[in-house]
Scaffold this motif. Structure first.
Motif, PDB file in Angstrom:
ATOM      1  N   VAL A  80       0.827  -1.202   0.000  1.00  0.00           N
ATOM      2  CA  VAL A  80       0.000   0.000   0.000  1.00  0.00           C
ATOM      3  C   VAL A  80       0.864   1.256   0.000  1.00  0.00           C
ATOM      4  N   THR A  81       0.440   2.235  -0.772  1.00  0.00           N
ATOM      5  CA  THR A  81       1.015   3.570  -0.691  1.00  0.00           C
ATOM      6  C   THR A  81      -0.048   4.523  -0.166  1.00  0.00           C
ATOM      7  N   TRP A  82       0.245   5.100   0.985  1.00  0.00           N
ATOM      8  CA  TRP A  82      -0.643   6.095   1.616  1.00  0.00           C
ATOM      9  C   TRP A  82      -0.310   7.458   1.040  1.00  0.00           C
ATOM     10  N   ASN A  83      -1.345   8.210   0.642  1.00  0.00           N
ATOM     11  CA  ASN A  83      -1.146   9.566   0.140  1.00  0.00           C
ATOM     12  C   ASN A  83      -2.154  10.507   0.774  1.00  0.00           C
ATOM     13  N   ASP A  84      -1.689  11.666   1.204  1.00  0.00           N
ATOM     14  CA  ASP A  84      -2.569  12.728   1.688  1.00  0.00           C
ATOM     15  C   ASP A  84      -1.737  14.004   1.733  1.00  0.00           C
ATOM     16  N   PHE A  85      -2.376  15.159   1.536  1.00  0.00           N
ATOM     17  CA  PHE A  85      -1.600  16.401   1.590  1.00  0.00           C
ATOM     18  C   PHE A  85      -1.276  16.804   3.026  1.00  0.00           C
ATOM     19  N   ARG A  86      -1.895  16.117   4.029  1.00  0.00           N
ATOM     20  CA  ARG A  86      -1.603  16.410   5.438  1.00  0.00           C
ATOM     21  C   ARG A  86      -0.476  15.486   5.910  1.00  0.00           C
ATOM     22  N   GLU A  87       0.737  15.919   5.685  1.00  0.00           N
ATOM     23  CA  GLU A  87       1.912  15.097   5.993  1.00  0.00           C
ATOM     24  C   GLU A  87       1.999  14.750   7.468  1.00  0.00           C
ATOM     25  N   PRO A 106       3.322  11.846   0.894  1.00  0.00           N
ATOM     26  CA  PRO A 106       2.423  12.977   1.122  1.00  0.00           C
ATOM     27  C   PRO A 106       2.440  13.947  -0.046  1.00  0.00           C
ATOM     28  N   GLY A 107       1.379  14.738  -0.163  1.00  0.00           N
ATOM     29  CA  GLY A 107       1.320  15.759  -1.198  1.00  0.00           C
ATOM     30  C   GLY A 107      -0.008  15.763  -1.935  1.00  0.00           C
ATOM     31  N   ASN A 108      -0.257  16.841  -2.644  1.00  0.00           N
ATOM     32  CA  ASN A 108      -1.448  16.977  -3.473  1.00  0.00           C
ATOM     33  C   ASN A 108      -1.344  16.010  -4.646  1.00  0.00           C
ATOM     34  N   VAL A 109      -2.320  15.159  -4.817  1.00  0.00           N
ATOM     35  CA  VAL A 109      -2.240  14.111  -5.838  1.00  0.00           C
ATOM     36  C   VAL A 109      -2.156  14.683  -7.249  1.00  0.00           C
ATOM     37  N   PHE A 110      -2.581  15.948  -7.431  1.00  0.00           N
ATOM     38  CA  PHE A 110      -2.469  16.571  -8.748  1.00  0.00           C
ATOM     39  C   PHE A 110      -1.025  16.877  -9.115  1.00  0.00           C
ATOM     40  N   SER A 111      -0.162  17.005  -8.110  1.00  0.00           N
ATOM     41  CA  SER A 111       1.215  17.406  -8.401  1.00  0.00           C
ATOM     42  C   SER A 111       2.268  16.408  -7.931  1.00  0.00           C
ATOM     43  N   VAL A 112       1.908  15.482  -7.052  1.00  0.00           N
ATOM     44  CA  VAL A 112       2.881  14.526  -6.531  1.00  0.00           C
ATOM     45  C   VAL A 112       3.239  13.496  -7.598  1.00  0.00           C
ATOM     46  N   SER A 113       4.450  12.955  -7.523  1.00  0.00           N
ATOM     47  CA  SER A 113       4.875  11.920  -8.470  1.00  0.00           C
ATOM     48  C   SER A 113       5.189  10.635  -7.715  1.00  0.00           C
ATOM     49  N   PHE A 114       4.966   9.503  -8.393  1.00  0.00           N
ATOM     50  CA  PHE A 114       5.211   8.196  -7.793  1.00  0.00           C
ATOM     51  C   PHE A 114       6.264   7.460  -8.615  1.00  0.00           C
ATOM     52  N   ASP A 115       6.902   6.500  -7.984  1.00  0.00           N
ATOM     53  CA  ASP A 115       7.997   5.782  -8.637  1.00  0.00           C
ATOM     54  C   ASP A 115       7.517   4.718  -9.613  1.00  0.00           C
ATOM     55  N   PHE A 116       6.250   4.359  -9.542  1.00  0.00           N
ATOM     56  CA  PHE A 116       5.719   3.301 -10.407  1.00  0.00           C
ATOM     57  C   PHE A 116       4.224   3.478 -10.551  1.00  0.00           C
ATOM     58  N   ASP A 117       3.633   2.768 -11.514  1.00  0.00           N
ATOM     59  CA  ASP A 117       2.184   2.739 -11.665  1.00  0.00           C
ATOM     60  C   ASP A 117       1.610   1.660 -10.747  1.00  0.00           C
ATOM     61  N   PHE A 118       0.342   1.793 -10.443  1.00  0.00           N
ATOM     62  CA  PHE A 118      -0.295   0.920  -9.458  1.00  0.00           C
ATOM     63  C   PHE A 118      -1.246  -0.071 -10.122  1.00  0.00           C
ATOM     64  N   ASP A 119      -1.396  -1.208  -9.453  1.00  0.00           N
ATOM     65  CA  ASP A 119      -2.390  -2.195  -9.889  1.00  0.00           C
ATOM     66  C   ASP A 119      -3.800  -1.695  -9.598  1.00  0.00           C
ATOM     67  N   VAL A 120      -3.951  -1.029  -8.461  1.00  0.00           N
ATOM     68  CA  VAL A 120      -5.250  -0.519  -8.014  1.00  0.00           C
ATOM     69  C   VAL A 120      -5.039   0.859  -7.392  1.00  0.00           C
ATOM     70  N   VAL A 121      -5.920   1.791  -7.716  1.00  0.00           N
ATOM     71  CA  VAL A 121      -5.955   3.076  -7.021  1.00  0.00           C
ATOM     72  C   VAL A 121      -7.321   3.222  -6.364  1.00  0.00           C
ATOM     73  N   LEU A 122      -7.308   3.539  -5.080  1.00  0.00           N
ATOM     74  CA  LEU A 122      -8.539   3.736  -4.317  1.00  0.00           C
ATOM     75  C   LEU A 122      -8.766   5.231  -4.125  1.00  0.00           C
ATOM     76  N   ILE A 123      -9.930   5.714  -4.556  1.00  0.00           N
ATOM     77  CA  ILE A 123     -10.344   7.097  -4.307  1.00  0.00           C
ATOM     78  C   ILE A 123     -11.688   7.046  -3.570  1.00  0.00           C
ATOM     79  N   ALA A 124     -11.608   6.989  -2.270  1.00  0.00           N
ATOM     80  CA  ALA A 124     -12.795   6.818  -1.422  1.00  0.00           C
ATOM     81  C   ALA A 124     -13.251   8.164  -0.878  1.00  0.00           C
ATOM     82  N   GLU A 125     -14.438   8.593  -1.299  1.00  0.00           N
ATOM     83  CA  GLU A 125     -15.054   9.838  -0.814  1.00  0.00           C
ATOM     84  C   GLU A 125     -14.143  11.035  -1.083  1.00  0.00           C
ATOM     85  N   ILE A 126     -13.619  11.123  -2.304  1.00  0.00           N
ATOM     86  CA  ILE A 126     -12.695  12.191  -2.678  1.00  0.00           C
ATOM     87  C   ILE A 126     -13.247  13.051  -3.807  1.00  0.00           C
ATOM     88  N   ILE A 127     -13.785  12.426  -4.841  1.00  0.00           N
ATOM     89  CA  ILE A 127     -14.098  13.144  -6.076  1.00  0.00           C
ATOM     90  C   ILE A 127     -15.147  14.228  -5.870  1.00  0.00           C
TER      91      ILE A 127
END
Length: 268
Positions: A80-87, A106-127
């Motif tokens: 799992v990779t945890w992401n949130d702008f509240r570090e 941590p970071g804003n998902v619009f601007s943060v970069s990751f080292d690889f692509d994911f098998d699954v991305v969860l966006i729960a109660e975000i959009i």
């Protein structure tokens, strides 16, 4: 997942997160409707992830907050990779972690970069908290492997009590940019309808594999139905939820306040 005990010197963000853990994880609340609704959402999200990805798969949890989905998925064997702008919440999540692999980005998902692509991305109660949900979903699609999956949960805009506007009817969503990313229901901007989900999914080259509607007026505690929780057995409330899950879709759209959507990435 370890249970934590609040300390006087905790930062305010930790104390705030703990109040939600009392509701969502520990079950210590007078708002049983919220607890039932969260339990249903958790069940559907975990079922959809386990349906398409085996333990060991790489999962990104976007805007993960206090990290309960991250922790549960790590304990189920996912990377799992945890992401949130509240570090500052990272150490709170670590405090609750028992075992499993969690990376913290941590970071804003619009601007943060990751080292690889994911098998699954969860966006729960975000959009529902972003001014441009179409751009958001397109950005999320770029983080998923070809043939990978997005699991999205969001309030159902067709629920009969919804008073928020349709995204597709907004002439200039940029006017909402100053209020996006705010927490809780007060931060909801648009509540998507099923036809809008289909449209923005197509624009991001995503295919909808499954849509689930859930949490009726009783199980979410709306219309003062939470008072019934004091006298109704738990299994009766679950029976009521199962009953509305069997209604024709046209009715489910009106009586259920939540949706979960499984999306397949068609991009190369």
């Amino acid at each position: 997942m370890k249970r934590v005990t609040p300390e006087p010197n905790w930062p305010d963000s930790w104390k705030y997160s703990y109040t939600y853990d009392l509701l969502e994880i520990y079950g210590e609340t007078n708002h049983q409707g919220y607890a039932y609704a969260y339990a249903n959402r958790r069940r559907h999200i975990l079922e959809l992830i386990q349906k398409v990805a085996k333990p060991g798969a790489k999962v990104l949890d976007v805007a993960a907050g206090q990290g309960n989905f991250s922790l549960m998925l790590a304990e189920l064997g996912y990377e799992v990779t945890w992401n949130d702008f509240r570090e500052d919440l990272i150490d709170y999540v670590k405090l609750k972690r028992e075992y499993g692999t969690i990376n913290y980005v941590p970071g804003n998902v619009f601007s943060v970069s990751f080292d690889f692509d994911f098998d699954v991305v969860l966006i729960a109660e975000i959009i529902e908290h972003v001014a441009h949900p179409n751009e958001f979903l397109n950005k999320i699609a770029q983080m998923v492997k070809p043939g990978g999956y997005i699991i999205m949960s969001t309030p159902n805009g067709e629920y009969f009590q919804n008073r928020l506007p349709k995204f597709s009817e907004c002439q200039d969503p940029s006017v909402f940019e100053s209020m996006q990313f705010q927490p809780d229901a007060d931060g909801h901007i648009f509540l998507l309808h099923l036809d809008e989900v289909k449209l923005i999914a197509q624009q991001a080259n995503l295919s909808i594999l499954e849509t689930r509607l859930f949490n009726n007026t009783l199980t979410n505690g709306y219309l003062k139905s939470r008072n019934l929780f004091k006298v109704m057995p738990h299994n009766w409330i679950n029976v009521c939820e199962k009953f509305t899950n069997q209604l024709p879709v046209i009715l489910q759209r009106k009586v259920h306040s939540s949706m979960a959507v499984l999306l397949l990435n068609l991009n190369d």
